[in-house]
Design a protein around this motif. Structure first.
Motif, mmCIF file in Angstrom:
data_model
loop_
_atom_site.group_PDB
_atom_site.id
_atom_site.type_symbol
_atom_site.label_atom_id
_atom_site.label_comp_id
_atom_site.label_asym_id
_atom_site.label_seq_id
_atom_site.Cartn_x
_atom_site.Cartn_y
_atom_site.Cartn_z
ATOM 1 N N GLN A 114 16.078 -43.089 -42.639
ATOM 2 C CA GLN A 114 15.381 -44.348 -42.883
ATOM 3 C C GLN A 114 14.974 -44.540 -44.345
ATOM 4 O O GLN A 114 14.514 -45.615 -44.715
ATOM 5 N N PHE A 115 15.170 -43.497 -45.190
ATOM 6 C CA PHE A 115 14.688 -43.555 -46.569
ATOM 7 C C PHE A 115 15.852 -43.432 -47.555
ATOM 8 O O PHE A 115 16.670 -42.508 -47.460
ATOM 9 N N GLN A 116 15.896 -44.372 -48.516
ATOM 10 C CA GLN A 116 16.938 -44.329 -49.542
ATOM 11 C C GLN A 116 16.846 -43.050 -50.375
ATOM 12 O O GLN A 116 17.857 -42.535 -50.843
ATOM 13 N N TYR A 117 15.654 -42.563 -50.579
ATOM 14 C CA TYR A 117 15.444 -41.371 -51.407
ATOM 15 C C TYR A 117 16.269 -40.185 -50.894
ATOM 16 O O TYR A 117 16.713 -39.344 -51.679
ATOM 17 N N GLU A 174 18.855 -44.624 -55.885
ATOM 18 C CA GLU A 174 18.780 -45.958 -55.312
ATOM 19 C C GLU A 174 20.188 -46.475 -55.080
ATOM 20 O O GLU A 174 21.057 -46.351 -55.951
#
Length: 519
Positions: free
Chosen positions: A361-364, A381
């Protein structure tokens, strides 16, 4: 002339003239004759308590007349009181050195007996548990004390792992390099302890030199692949990148020549043992750590999930084995049980599935790690790829009838995590079994005593390296396509006229496919 036969006392390993003296010695020590196979467990005590008359001891007997004397190395090992106290597992097994053709017939170097190594003492003899932890656990049974020590240190290491992830990819790269160097040092130190008394010239120096050469090659490849924009800006880096492989090979040749020049006549075979030892260590440790970094650049999720599921499998297998273990799994590790193996599998698959859902769920975590030449920093990113976008899947009919669900929404990466977890649970432990066999061969309990209750760094990462190779192959085979950034870096290295030619060819190709308007 008939040779006299000498009997060896099973109590004190001393040769006696005639069977009568042999039985007399046994009667004095044990109160009755015992066979050699019955005295193995109390032989150490008997070596000091045997009251054989001094004149019956035959240490000065000529070798050709001592028909029953064991080989010198075996007799020395038997006489040493603590020669088997530090065996990795409960059973002692394996030879102390490689069994090469010709050893039994006396072929090869004249120094073959001199090259037989002594078994090193265990690296885990010293208790380095923090004093505060020892006091807190004082009074507990050894089994539960070890359980709590392992648990507390595991929580501390997991917390440190989270902190390193928070600090970003560049910190992870340096940590991987430090772990690699420590693992290399632990394995090379074992070799040095085995052969330290032979004063092999340049052994440790050359081992570390080869480590520097291999790291220069792999990290240079990484810089050329992922820091292309930075390399193009700096002229010295351009020279190093262009001739990187030639420079790496030249450095290795220098070490190879130094090894040849260091050969000593009395230790040819031993020195080639150690040359092979160093190169196998480099293959296992340095190559695998390079693959770990390659996986990291594909996205931090490809670094975090594999490492986490291996750690989870280790913990789950330990817990299930500790509380429910009854059936031994493999002789190399008598403490491993089928209950721990099976419990670890199911626990790891569930954990990996949930962790994949959370991180996707996280781009990082999901974006490839790329170097931004404008800000001189790493950027994480991007627009997430398809495997990190929720998709709807139709369940099989059997599952639909059971759960009353027709469809389910999942990240595709969660499905990939099941395969990663299965490998970590079913095949990954064989990396640990391999390490156990290695330690048994050299009769040590752990690679080092760096972490109380856990052993050395290599004891914690023996399964991680095998996992890193699998993840790299998995990404290459099923996930990764052509990398546009790498293609662009290659184009920037071409001459202007070559770049212009490629531009016209690409323009014509896109126009033919209707993606560009006609001129």
């Amino acid at each position: 002339m008939k040779k006299e036969r000498y009997e060896q006392c099973s109590a004190c390993s001393v040769l006696h003239k005639g069977a009568g003296h042999y039985r007399k010695c046994q009667d004095e020590v044990f109160g009755g004759g015992r066979g050699r196979e019955q005295t193995a467990g109390i032989n150490k005590h008997a070596q000091r308590s045997c009251r054989c008359p001094a004149e019956l001891r035959t240490d000065s007997i000529a070798p050709e007349r001592a028909l029953d004397r064991p080989p010198p190395a075996e007799e020395a090992r038997r006489r040493r009181p603590d020669s088997t106290d530090n065996i990795s597992d409960k059973e002692a097994g394996g030879d102390d050195r490689p069994n090469l053709p010709g050893d039994a017939e006396g072929e090869g170097d004249v120094d073959s007996k001199a090259d037989t190594p002594d078994v090193p003492l265990s690296t885990a003899d010293t208790d380095n548990t923090p004093e505060c932890l020892n006091k807190a656990l004082e009074g507990l049974p050894p089994r539960w004390k070890n359980y709590w020590i392992r648990g507390v240190l595991s929580i501390a290491m997991i917390s440190g792992f989270f902190l390193i992830i928070y600090m970003g990819p560049i910190t992870l790269i340096f940590v991987v390099m430090c772990v690699q160097i420590k693992c290399f040092q632990e394995i090379i130190t074992i070799g040095y302890r085995v052969y330290h008394s032979y004063e092999l010239p340049w052994f440790r120096t050359l081992s570390w030199y080869f480590l520097v050469c291999v790291n220069y090659f792999f990290y240079g490849e990484t810089v050329a692949d992922y820091f292309g924009a930075l390399v193009q800006r700096e002229e010295p880096l351009q020279f190093l990148a262009r001739y990187h492989r030639f420079i790496s090979f030249t450095l290795y040749l220098a070490g190879f020549c130094m090894f040849v020049l260091s050969l000593v006549k009395k230790h040819y075979r031993l020195q080639f043992y150690m040359f092979a030892w160093t190169h196998v260590t480099l293959l296992i440790v340095v190559t695998q750590s390079h693959l770990v970094i390659q996986n990291l650049f594909e996205g931090m999720i490809w670094f975090i999930v594999p490492i986490s599921i291996v750690i989870c499998n280790d913990i789950m297998a330990y817990l299930f084995g500790f509380f429910f273990g009854r059936t031994p799994l493999i002789k190399l590790s008598p403490k491993k049980t089928w209950e721990g193996f099976i419990g670890g599998f199911f626990g790891t698959v569930v954990f990996g599935f949930i962790l994949a859902f959370l991180l996707s769920q996280f781009q990082y975590f999901v974006c490839p790690v790329e170097f931004n030449s404008e800000t001189n920093s790493f950027a994480v990113e991007c627009e997430p790829s398809d495997i990190f976008v929720v998709q709807e899947y139709t369940l099989p009919a059997v599952v639909q009838n059971t759960l009353r669900w027709k469809t389910v929404n999942l990240y595709p990466f969660q499905i990939h995590s099941v395969f990663l977890s299965s490998f970590a649970s079913l095949i990954g432990p064989f990396g640990g079994f391999f390490a156990s066999g290695f330690k048994r061969a050299f009769k040590i309990k752990d690679f080092a005593n760096t972490i109380p209750g856990h052993g050395g760094i290599m004891d914690r990462f023996d399964c991680q390296y095998l996992m890193a190779t699998f993840v790299h192959v998995y990404i290459t085979s099923f996930i990764r396509g052509p990398n546009p950034s790498k293609v662009l870096q290659q184009l920037l290295k071409l001459q202007p006229e070559q770049q212009l030619s490629i531009f016209h060819s690409l323009h014509a190709h896109l126009r033919d496919r209707g993606m560009l308007p006609e001129a």
